[in-house]
Motif scaffolding. Structure first.
Motif, PDB file in Angstrom:
ATOM      1  N   TRP A   1      -2.891  28.608  66.059  1.00  0.00           N
ATOM      2  CA  TRP A   1      -3.521  28.605  67.467  1.00  0.00           C
ATOM      3  C   TRP A   1      -1.615  28.107  68.212  1.00  0.00           C
ATOM      4  O   TRP A   1      -2.331  28.519  69.506  1.00  0.00           O
ATOM      5  CB  TRP A   1      -4.270  27.146  66.568  1.00  0.00           C
TER       6      TRP A   1
ATOM      7  N   GLN B   1     -12.537  30.394  78.999  1.00  0.00           N
ATOM      8  CA  GLN B   1     -12.228  31.332  78.019  1.00  0.00           C
ATOM      9  C   GLN B   1     -11.359  31.925  77.222  1.00  0.00           C
ATOM     10  O   GLN B   1     -12.247  32.652  76.008  1.00  0.00           O
ATOM     11  CB  GLN B   1     -12.553  32.574  79.101  1.00  0.00           C
ATOM     12  N   SER B   2     -10.647  31.098  77.312  1.00  0.00           N
ATOM     13  CA  SER B   2      -9.793  31.452  76.346  1.00  0.00           C
ATOM     14  C   SER B   2      -9.783  30.675  75.334  1.00  0.00           C
ATOM     15  O   SER B   2      -9.565  30.589  74.205  1.00  0.00           O
ATOM     16  CB  SER B   2      -7.472  31.430  77.124  1.00  0.00           C
ATOM     17  N   HIS B   3      -9.800  29.279  75.403  1.00  0.00           N
ATOM     18  CA  HIS B   3     -10.825  28.947  74.501  1.00  0.00           C
ATOM     19  C   HIS B   3     -11.232  28.894  73.575  1.00  0.00           C
ATOM     20  O   HIS B   3     -11.317  28.913  72.530  1.00  0.00           O
ATOM     21  CB  HIS B   3     -11.145  27.423  74.479  1.00  0.00           C
TER      22      HIS B   3
ATOM     23  N   THR C   1     -11.986  32.208  72.912  1.00  0.00           N
ATOM     24  CA  THR C   1     -11.455  33.536  72.362  1.00  0.00           C
ATOM     25  C   THR C   1     -11.045  32.769  71.042  1.00  0.00           C
ATOM     26  O   THR C   1     -10.951  33.408  70.022  1.00  0.00           O
ATOM     27  CB  THR C   1     -10.683  34.074  73.382  1.00  0.00           C
ATOM     28  N   VAL C   2      -9.991  31.758  71.122  1.00  0.00           N
ATOM     29  CA  VAL C   2      -8.738  31.469  70.153  1.00  0.00           C
ATOM     30  C   VAL C   2      -9.822  30.362  69.038  1.00  0.00           C
ATOM     31  O   VAL C   2      -9.692  30.235  68.178  1.00  0.00           O
ATOM     32  CB  VAL C   2      -7.472  30.797  70.633  1.00  0.00           C
TER      33      VAL C   2
ATOM     34  N   ARG D   1      -0.449  31.707  68.891  1.00  0.00           N
ATOM     35  CA  ARG D   1      -1.297  32.460  70.058  1.00  0.00           C
ATOM     36  C   ARG D   1      -1.163  31.620  71.734  1.00  0.00           C
ATOM     37  O   ARG D   1      -0.662  31.747  72.485  1.00  0.00           O
ATOM     38  CB  ARG D   1      -2.971  32.157  69.822  1.00  0.00           C
ATOM     39  N   ARG D   2      -0.727  29.622  71.646  1.00  0.00           N
ATOM     40  CA  ARG D   2      -0.848  28.956  73.007  1.00  0.00           C
ATOM     41  C   ARG D   2      -0.162  29.131  73.438  1.00  0.00           C
ATOM     42  O   ARG D   2       0.843  28.538  74.622  1.00  0.00           O
ATOM     43  CB  ARG D   2      -0.978  28.319  72.760  1.00  0.00           C
TER      44      ARG D   2
ATOM     45  N   GLU E   1      -8.069  20.751  73.349  1.00  0.00           N
ATOM     46  CA  GLU E   1      -8.575  21.434  74.026  1.00  0.00           C
ATOM     47  C   GLU E   1      -9.803  20.647  74.670  1.00  0.00           C
ATOM     48  O   GLU E   1      -9.715  20.497  75.706  1.00  0.00           O
ATOM     49  CB  GLU E   1      -8.327  22.959  73.648  1.00  0.00           C
TER      50      GLU E   1
ATOM     51  N   ALA F   1     -10.606  30.721  83.254  1.00  0.00           N
ATOM     52  CA  ALA F   1      -8.985  30.900  82.411  1.00  0.00           C
ATOM     53  C   ALA F   1      -9.094  29.595  81.036  1.00  0.00           C
ATOM     54  O   ALA F   1      -8.927  30.773  79.904  1.00  0.00           O
ATOM     55  CB  ALA F   1      -7.880  30.824  83.096  1.00  0.00           C
TER      56      ALA F   1
END
Ligand SMILES: [Fe+2]
Ligand SMILES: [Fe+2]
Length: 160
Positions: A139, A46-48, A50-51, A142-143, A10, A43
């Protein structure tokens, strides 16, 4: 699938986005277009965060301790990055928006490098392979990506 490997992947994809933002943003004069680019970047960044926080950092709390300077420092950097994106949303002129967006890209680059040089190295040392793989599977879920679909297919009962 090792969670550290996928988080590194990522980072790699986001470096391309950071390069693009740094190339394009200095030439943009429209507040809305700068904000729109920033929203796209927020987007994914911040999702990176969080996970990463909820899977890897949470798993590191046991071996390192919840108050570990490494964990606390990385979580503070996530908050600094969030504040940078909030500053971009509040910007009322293109100059302030450009500064906020380029500033948050600089912060994110610094943060990613810190993880790659230090916390990810620690994670590979203190977490066992089974844990790293279990977190990698979490992961993937989630993704919303398929993990080992061919393996799942070949192991399915005949006629299934
Ligand atoms: Fe991070
Ligand atoms: Fe990261």
């Amino acid at each position: 699938m090792n969670v550290v490997d996928v988080l590194l992947g990522e980072h790699g994809a986001m470096y391309s986005q950071f390069d693009c933002v740094e190339r394009v943003v200095p030439g943009l004069d429209g507040l809305q277009e700068i904000r729109a680019l920033g929203a796209l970047l927020a987007a994914v960044v911040q999702s990176h965060s969080t996970v990463e926080d909820e899977l890897l950092f949470a798993a590191l709390e046991r071996p390192l301790g919840r108050a570990s300077p490494a964990l606390v420092g990385m979580r503070m950097m996530h908050e600094d990055i969030d504040r940078g994106f909030a500053e971009l949303e509040r910007a009322e002129d293109p100059g302030a928006a450009r500064d906020a967006l380029l500033g948050v890209v600089g912060l994110a680059r610094q943060h990613f490098l810190g993880e790659e040089e230090s916390l990810f190295v620690t994670a590979r040392r203190v977490l066992d392979d089974e844990t790293l793989g279990r977190l990698g599977a979490a992961w993937a879920e989630r993704r919303g990506v398929l993990q080992n679909p061919i393996e799942d297919w070949t192991s399915a009962p005949h006629g299934a």
